[in-house]
Motif scaffolding. Sequence first.
Motif, PDB file in Angstrom:
ATOM      1  N   UNK A   8     -39.564  71.586 -40.027  1.00 32.96           N
ATOM      2  CA  UNK A   8     -39.558  71.084 -41.404  1.00 32.96           C
ATOM      3  C   UNK A   8     -40.902  71.348 -42.079  1.00 32.96           C
ATOM      4  N   UNK A   9     -41.959  71.194 -41.343  1.00 38.16           N
ATOM      5  CA  UNK A   9     -43.283  71.469 -41.899  1.00 38.16           C
ATOM      6  C   UNK A   9     -43.437  72.976 -42.202  1.00 38.16           C
ATOM      7  N   UNK A  10     -42.901  73.827 -41.329  1.00 37.81           N
ATOM      8  CA  UNK A  10     -42.942  75.287 -41.548  1.00 37.81           C
ATOM      9  C   UNK A  10     -42.174  75.663 -42.819  1.00 37.81           C
ATOM     10  N   UNK A  11     -40.953  75.114 -42.960  1.00 37.94           N
ATOM     11  CA  UNK A  11     -40.149  75.447 -44.136  1.00 37.94           C
ATOM     12  C   UNK A  11     -40.833  74.987 -45.432  1.00 37.94           C
ATOM     13  N   UNK A  12     -41.605  73.937 -45.376  1.00 39.52           N
ATOM     14  CA  UNK A  12     -42.251  73.418 -46.587  1.00 39.52           C
ATOM     15  C   UNK A  12     -43.478  74.239 -46.974  1.00 39.52           C
ATOM     16  N   UNK A  13     -44.285  74.617 -45.980  1.00 41.94           N
ATOM     17  CA  UNK A  13     -45.585  75.221 -46.315  1.00 41.94           C
ATOM     18  C   UNK A  13     -45.642  76.736 -46.091  1.00 41.94           C
ATOM     19  N   UNK A  14     -44.703  77.323 -45.352  1.00 40.75           N
ATOM     20  CA  UNK A  14     -44.726  78.771 -45.128  1.00 40.75           C
ATOM     21  C   UNK A  14     -44.643  79.580 -46.420  1.00 40.75           C
ATOM     22  N   UNK A  15     -43.817  79.199 -47.431  1.00 42.48           N
ATOM     23  CA  UNK A  15     -43.814  79.979 -48.678  1.00 42.48           C
ATOM     24  C   UNK A  15     -45.180  80.042 -49.332  1.00 42.48           C
ATOM     25  N   UNK A  16     -45.916  78.938 -49.335  1.00 44.58           N
ATOM     26  CA  UNK A  16     -47.254  78.961 -49.938  1.00 44.58           C
ATOM     27  C   UNK A  16     -48.186  79.856 -49.124  1.00 44.58           C
ATOM     28  N   UNK A  17     -48.094  79.767 -47.777  1.00 46.79           N
ATOM     29  CA  UNK A  17     -48.975  80.572 -46.940  1.00 46.79           C
ATOM     30  C   UNK A  17     -48.702  82.055 -47.076  1.00 46.79           C
TER      31      UNK A  17
END
Length: 412
Positions: A8-17
């Motif tokens: 869930x943390x990956x899905x939230x912040x991966x687009x920004x990264x």
Amino acid sequence: MTVEESWQRWYRWAPYGTLGLSSLLAVLTYGVITTTRGMYAGAGLLAAALALQLWRGRTERRGDPPGAVSDQVYFWTRTALAFAFNWVNPVFGIYAVLGYFDADRLLPRRAVRAGLLTTAVIMAGSNTGGFPLRSGMTWAMFAGLFALHGSLTLLFGHLAGREEERSRARAATIAELERTNTRLEQALRDNAALQNMLVVQAREAGVTQERQRLAAEIHDTIAQGLTGIITQLQAATATTDETTSRAHVARAATLARASLGEARRSVQNLGPGALEHHSLPEALKKAVDGWTEEFAVPATFTITGTVEPLHEEVEATLLRIAQEALANAGRHAEAGRVGVTLSYMDDEVTLDVRDDGRGFEPAAPRSPGRTGGFGLGGMRARAARLAGTVDVESEPGQGTAVSARVPLVRHG
């Protein structure tokens, strides 16, 4: 942190990264790959992508169910932005790779393959050098890379589907095990309740059996002894001969002492006193001789088979049955002769008591005025406790035969 929370943390912040990393590489390649016009276009696309992510954050907080329209709009809009980014600079393929991760999560099942193949088109174009494709060579490279990405996409999708099926099967198995455990726990509770009930019933049955045992002991010892005493005293008062009267009184005293001893042994839950110092054949012979002396009727005792020492309970049961049968013959049969036979066989012992008295009808109802209550029924109950039987054959005027059969259980 659990695996699910990490994803869930990956899905939230991966687009920004990925968006930030792609933008940094685009700036570093300014003048080499990225043009001035591309920089302006990329800035506009970057603003649109950030706005899309902010909108996505609000829909996630709203708690829309998986596969909702908002998820599909987000996926296809982001995919379109990734395709446009690749017209600016092929390094934005880093941003496009997100489609591989969440196509299955955001799209309906029928649209997952289309989402993965669309992502494969963007990745193949990025690997080729970005869009547009300007020569036949780049088109050939694009076709080869698209075939590679598409094949890998379908392969991984197939493996993911099989893993999902296994996960569902495991979940179903776990659910079934939980239901089975629940039923097992209920069965254990039911068994515990049943066991408690059986313990109570066994205790009650033990109390009832002990009462019956004591009642039978009293009938077979004290009651018979008192009957013999009364008979002797009546005979003593009925005669005018002083010597005969004294003999009857002496026998009454002997019966009284024997009855007192048996009463004490019964209370102490011991076996018949006659078996303390004598074997079963000796005790039966003594009982037959005593009966002959008491009722002045000839009685014989016979043994067949090989004499063996028997278990104490077996010997006590056979002796009590013999005493009761003899007492019945003396009180009711008016017999002229009695025979007692003890037979040792391979796996059982039989005791037969026969008389030539007046007999009776075994199936006839008991007379209301008849006393007792532990005669034939008591003998059958004693034998039944040893898995044995007692049979009675009698006809009016034809005498009576009592036959007891019990298992041959050796001493020790």
